[in-house]
Design a protein around this motif. Structure first.
Motif, PDB file in Angstrom:
ATOM      1  N   ASP A   1      -6.777   4.560  -2.147  1.00 34.30           N
ATOM      2  CA  ASP A   1      -5.941   3.741  -3.047  1.00 34.30           C
ATOM      3  C   ASP A   1      -4.578   4.392  -3.253  1.00 34.30           C
ATOM      4  O   ASP A   1      -3.560   3.709  -3.319  1.00 34.30           O
ATOM      5  CB  ASP A   1      -6.623   3.562  -4.408  1.00 34.30           C
ATOM      6  CG  ASP A   1      -7.745   2.551  -4.310  1.00 34.30           C
ATOM      7  OD1 ASP A   1      -7.815   1.853  -3.268  1.00 34.30           O
ATOM      8  OD2 ASP A   1      -8.555   2.481  -5.253  1.00 34.30           O
TER       9      ASP A   1
ATOM     10  N   GLU B   1      -8.555  -0.545   8.389  1.00 34.34           N
ATOM     11  CA  GLU B   1      -9.374  -0.435   7.165  1.00 34.34           C
ATOM     12  C   GLU B   1     -10.668   0.326   7.429  1.00 34.34           C
ATOM     13  O   GLU B   1     -11.098   1.130   6.609  1.00 34.34           O
ATOM     14  CB  GLU B   1      -9.714  -1.841   6.636  1.00 34.34           C
ATOM     15  CG  GLU B   1      -8.579  -2.538   5.917  1.00 34.34           C
ATOM     16  CD  GLU B   1      -8.283  -1.926   4.540  1.00 34.34           C
ATOM     17  OE1 GLU B   1      -9.067  -1.097   4.045  1.00 34.34           O
ATOM     18  OE2 GLU B   1      -7.229  -2.280   3.984  1.00 34.34           O
TER      19      GLU B   1
ATOM     20  N   ARG C   1      -2.397   3.793  -0.197  1.00 32.00           N
ATOM     21  CA  ARG C   1      -1.877   2.411  -0.184  1.00 32.00           C
ATOM     22  C   ARG C   1      -0.718   2.273  -1.175  1.00 32.00           C
ATOM     23  O   ARG C   1       0.303   1.666  -0.889  1.00 32.00           O
ATOM     24  CB  ARG C   1      -2.994   1.428  -0.581  1.00 32.00           C
ATOM     25  CG  ARG C   1      -4.021   1.234   0.494  1.00 32.00           C
ATOM     26  CD  ARG C   1      -4.869  -0.020   0.203  1.00 32.00           C
ATOM     27  NE  ARG C   1      -5.941  -0.098   1.156  1.00 32.00           N
ATOM     28  CZ  ARG C   1      -7.130   0.473   1.001  1.00 32.00           C
ATOM     29  NH1 ARG C   1      -7.411   1.111  -0.117  1.00 32.00           N
ATOM     30  NH2 ARG C   1      -8.048   0.394   1.942  1.00 32.00           N
TER      31      ARG C   1
ATOM     32  N   GLU D   1       3.099   1.186  -0.393  1.00 31.12           N
ATOM     33  CA  GLU D   1       3.703  -0.003  -1.031  1.00 31.12           C
ATOM     34  C   GLU D   1       5.000   0.349  -1.753  1.00 31.12           C
ATOM     35  O   GLU D   1       5.876  -0.489  -1.919  1.00 31.12           O
ATOM     36  CB  GLU D   1       2.731  -0.592  -2.066  1.00 31.12           C
ATOM     37  CG  GLU D   1       1.695  -1.524  -1.457  1.00 31.12           C
ATOM     38  CD  GLU D   1       0.541  -1.762  -2.422  1.00 31.12           C
ATOM     39  OE1 GLU D   1       0.742  -1.659  -3.656  1.00 31.12           O
ATOM     40  OE2 GLU D   1      -0.568  -2.034  -1.924  1.00 31.12           O
TER      41      GLU D   1
END
Ligand code: F6R
Length: 260
Positions: free
Chosen positions: A245, A235, A248, A252
């Motif tokens: 974002d 992080e 990520r 995902e």
């Protein structure tokens, strides 16, 4: 570039080891490029544990290290020969004759660098190259303004990089000025590149590498031209990425067949 952001350096290192272990299981003859430094230590611990507990077999792998200091005997505590032996090679079953580290004691340095390139070619090229990154954007020891097409050769370390390495040598004055390093062109020839970066100190250079222009001032930015580079970050190192974002979200929603 694929950007994977993990909660901490432990999970990031474990993921990198899992990817490399999968490559070795799929292809026991894999050719692997290794870095040194603080960043990969946990990654190496994971590989050693997988060798001991899960039988991960290095007996047919061939290895090429990114770099070595010029003028250090291979048994010098600051040499990358000693580092690799301590953290990986001495603890797994890789064949000694399959290990390649640039020869910092070569009498004819240009010839020895050409031979290193030839050895990589003869081995069939590097299947997976692991990288760390310097705060100035170096990969291997390709310091800023290195040619983006460079091959293995001698380089002079910047003052900053010598300072960063001072602890290993008991003071900055003892750090060699010169290194042999794979070039950026050599690194870009690898079929897969895994770059690891951890900690807030690396955040600005990670952002420039991924989201800035490709420039010899940030040698790692050349990786934007590579078709299969994965950055595995904690992080903190991801802290200055404008599109964190999005990265990520992509991770995902990876299709199952693409998951690690
Ligand atoms: C070492 C190497 C260097 C390091 C970089 C980061 O073989 O090639 O590019 O990866 O200097 O070092 P650490 O991990 O100590 O921050």
């Amino acid at each position: 570039m694929e950007i994977i952001i993990q909660p901490d350096s432990g999970t990031a290192s474990a993921l990198a080891a899992k990817i490399v272990a999968r490559i070795i299981k799929d292809n026991p003859d894999a050719v692997i490029g290794f870095p040194t430094g603080a960043t990969p230590l946990e990654f190496y611990r994971n590989l050693v544990r997988m060798h001991r507990e899960e039988g991960l077999d290095f007996s047919r792998t061939t290895t090429f290290n990114l770099d070595e200091f010029v003028g250090l005997p291979p048994d010098h505590s600051g040499s990358y020969h000693v580092y690799m032996d301590k953290h990986l090679f001495g603890q797994v079953n890789v064949g000694r004759d399959r290990i390649h580290i640039p020869d910092g004691l070569a009498a004819d340095i240009p010839a020895s660098c050409r031979r290193y390139e030839e050895e990589i070619r003869t081995a069939g090229g590097i299947d997976v190259q692991i990288l760390g990154i310097g705060v100035d954007g170096h990969i291997g020891f390709n310091e800023p303004t290195s040619s983006l097409g460079s091959r293995t050769r001698i380089k002079t370390l910047t003052r900053q990089t010598r300072r960063e390495n001072a602890a290993e040598f008991g003071g900055e004055d003892n750090v060699p000025y010169h290194v042999l390093t794979m070039g950026i062109g050599t690194i870009l020839d690898s079929r897969l590149i895994l770059l690891l970066a951890f900690g807030a100190k690396k955040a600005p250079i990670v952002a420039q590498t991924v989201e800035g222009p490709v420039t010899a001032l940030i040698p790692a930015s050349a990786l934007q031209h590579h078709p299969r580079t994965i950055l595995i970050l904690d992080e903190e190192a991801a802290g200055e990425l404008a599109k964190a974002d999005y990265y990520r979200y992509v991770y995902e929603h990876k299709p199952d067949w693409q998951k690690y």
